[in-house]
Motif scaffolding. Structure first.
Motif, short mmCIF file in Angstrom:
data_model
loop_
_atom_site.label_atom_id
_atom_site.label_comp_id
_atom_site.label_asym_id
_atom_site.label_seq_id
_atom_site.Cartn_x
_atom_site.Cartn_y
_atom_site.Cartn_z
N GLN A 197 0.82 -1.22 0.00
CA GLN A 197 0.00 0.00 0.00
C GLN A 197 0.86 1.28 0.00
O GLN A 197 0.32 2.38 0.16
CB GLN A 197 -0.91 0.01 1.24
CG GLN A 197 -1.83 -1.18 1.35
CD GLN A 197 -2.83 -1.22 0.22
OE1 GLN A 197 -3.48 -0.23 -0.09
NE2 GLN A 197 -2.96 -2.36 -0.42
N ASN A 198 2.18 1.12 -0.13
CA ASN A 198 3.11 2.25 -0.02
C ASN A 198 2.97 2.98 1.30
O ASN A 198 2.99 4.22 1.36
CB ASN A 198 2.94 3.22 -1.20
CG ASN A 198 3.34 2.59 -2.50
OD1 ASN A 198 4.37 1.93 -2.60
ND2 ASN A 198 2.50 2.76 -3.52
N LYS A 199 2.80 2.21 2.35
CA LYS A 199 2.68 2.74 3.71
C LYS A 199 3.72 2.05 4.58
O LYS A 199 4.34 1.07 4.20
CB LYS A 199 1.28 2.43 4.29
CG LYS A 199 0.14 3.10 3.61
CD LYS A 199 -0.09 4.45 4.21
CE LYS A 199 -1.36 5.07 3.65
NZ LYS A 199 -1.47 6.46 4.02
N GLY A 200 3.84 2.56 5.78
CA GLY A 200 4.72 1.96 6.78
C GLY A 200 4.16 2.24 8.15
O GLY A 200 3.20 3.03 8.31
N VAL A 201 4.72 1.62 9.16
CA VAL A 201 4.23 1.80 10.52
C VAL A 201 4.36 3.25 10.99
O VAL A 201 3.58 3.71 11.82
CB VAL A 201 4.90 0.82 11.51
CG1 VAL A 201 4.56 -0.62 11.16
CG2 VAL A 201 6.40 1.03 11.57
N VAL A 202 5.34 3.99 10.44
CA VAL A 202 5.51 5.39 10.82
C VAL A 202 4.29 6.23 10.42
O VAL A 202 4.00 7.25 11.05
CB VAL A 202 6.81 6.00 10.25
CG1 VAL A 202 8.04 5.32 10.84
CG2 VAL A 202 6.84 5.94 8.74
N ASP A 203 3.57 5.81 9.39
CA ASP A 203 2.36 6.52 8.96
C ASP A 203 1.25 6.43 10.01
O ASP A 203 0.25 7.16 9.91
CB ASP A 203 1.85 5.96 7.63
CG ASP A 203 2.81 6.20 6.49
OD1 ASP A 203 3.30 7.34 6.35
OD2 ASP A 203 3.10 5.23 5.76
N PHE A 204 1.42 5.57 10.99
CA PHE A 204 0.41 5.39 12.04
C PHE A 204 0.92 5.87 13.39
O PHE A 204 0.31 5.58 14.42
CB PHE A 204 -0.05 3.93 12.08
CG PHE A 204 -0.67 3.51 10.78
CD1 PHE A 204 -2.02 3.75 10.54
CD2 PHE A 204 0.10 2.96 9.78
CE1 PHE A 204 -2.58 3.40 9.32
CE2 PHE A 204 -0.45 2.61 8.56
CZ PHE A 204 -1.80 2.84 8.33
N GLY A 205 2.05 6.59 13.39
CA GLY A 205 2.56 7.20 14.61
C GLY A 205 3.67 6.44 15.32
O GLY A 205 4.17 6.90 16.35
N PHE A 206 4.05 5.29 14.80
CA PHE A 206 5.17 4.56 15.39
C PHE A 206 6.48 5.18 14.92
O PHE A 206 6.58 5.61 13.77
CB PHE A 206 5.12 3.07 15.01
CG PHE A 206 3.97 2.33 15.63
CD1 PHE A 206 4.04 1.89 16.94
CD2 PHE A 206 2.82 2.09 14.90
CE1 PHE A 206 2.96 1.21 17.51
CE2 PHE A 206 1.74 1.42 15.46
CZ PHE A 206 1.82 0.98 16.77
N GLU A 207 7.48 5.22 15.80
CA GLU A 207 8.78 5.77 15.41
C GLU A 207 9.45 4.91 14.35
O GLU A 207 10.09 5.43 13.44
CB GLU A 207 9.71 5.87 16.62
CG GLU A 207 9.46 7.07 17.48
CD GLU A 207 10.52 7.21 18.55
OE1 GLU A 207 11.72 7.00 18.27
OE2 GLU A 207 10.13 7.54 19.68
#
Length: 176
Positions: free
Chosen positions: A103-113
């Motif tokens: 999805q071209n996303k990562g965990v950082v997109d959800f507030g994780f460092e």
């Protein structure tokens, strides 16, 4: 009755939401507990287990592979309606991260460092109390329905098994 055994709280939360029924999910102590839940405690009744691919799992010899791809192996116990899903490429968190990458996303997109923080949070006893974790899982569950991907495939396979139980047909299952 809980028919799907999982090895951690993050799995419990995720698969309960994926299937829309938390009463189907039983959190076991670890991967050995999931396998024992199928082989010993089920008394040969219908059962599904979900464990991570990581490490050398001691899967009994009477489980035979019926499906595999880069993110999943599904095994069926010979002569039984008992199934074991091994998700990965390594662990649950990597399985989720593989979807995010699509999805071209990562965990950082959800507030994780970073990914390590996401891993640490998901290993806690109540990851669902972290709004970042919940938002990430909600995103995955919503978006997985919009395309052909490994999480949607597992959802469809699990739904098929839960619906069919003892009427399981290998030919139908592999078409999913």
């Amino acid at each position: 009755m809980a028919t799907v055994g999982v090895e951690c709280n993050a799995d419990r939360y995720f698969f309960a939401k994926l299937l829309g029924d938390k009463s189907l999910i039983r959190k076991e102590k670890n991967d050995k507990g999931v396998i024992d839940g199928i082989v010993k405690r089920s008394r040969d009744n219908f059962r599904i287990g979900i464990i991570d691919v990581d490490k050398n799992k001691k899967v009994p010899n009477d489980f035979k592979e019926i499906y595999a791809d880069g993110n999943l192996r599904c095994l069926k116990r010979e002569g039984m309606c008992q199934f074991l899903f091994l998700i990965g490429p390594i662990q649950f968190e990597h399985w989720i991260n593989s979807f995010l990458k699509i999805q071209n996303k990562g965990v950082v997109d959800f507030g994780f460092e970073n990914f390590e923080e996401f891993m640490q949070r998901s290993k806690t006893s109540t990851p669902e109390n972290d709004s970042r974790f919940v938002a990430l899982i909600d995103y995955v569950l919503k978006e997985c329905l919009n395309s052909d991907n490994h999480i949607r495939k597992v959802k469809l396979q699990l739904e098929y098994l839960v619906e069919k139980k003892y009427e399981f047909e290998l030919k139908e299952f592999v078409k999913i």
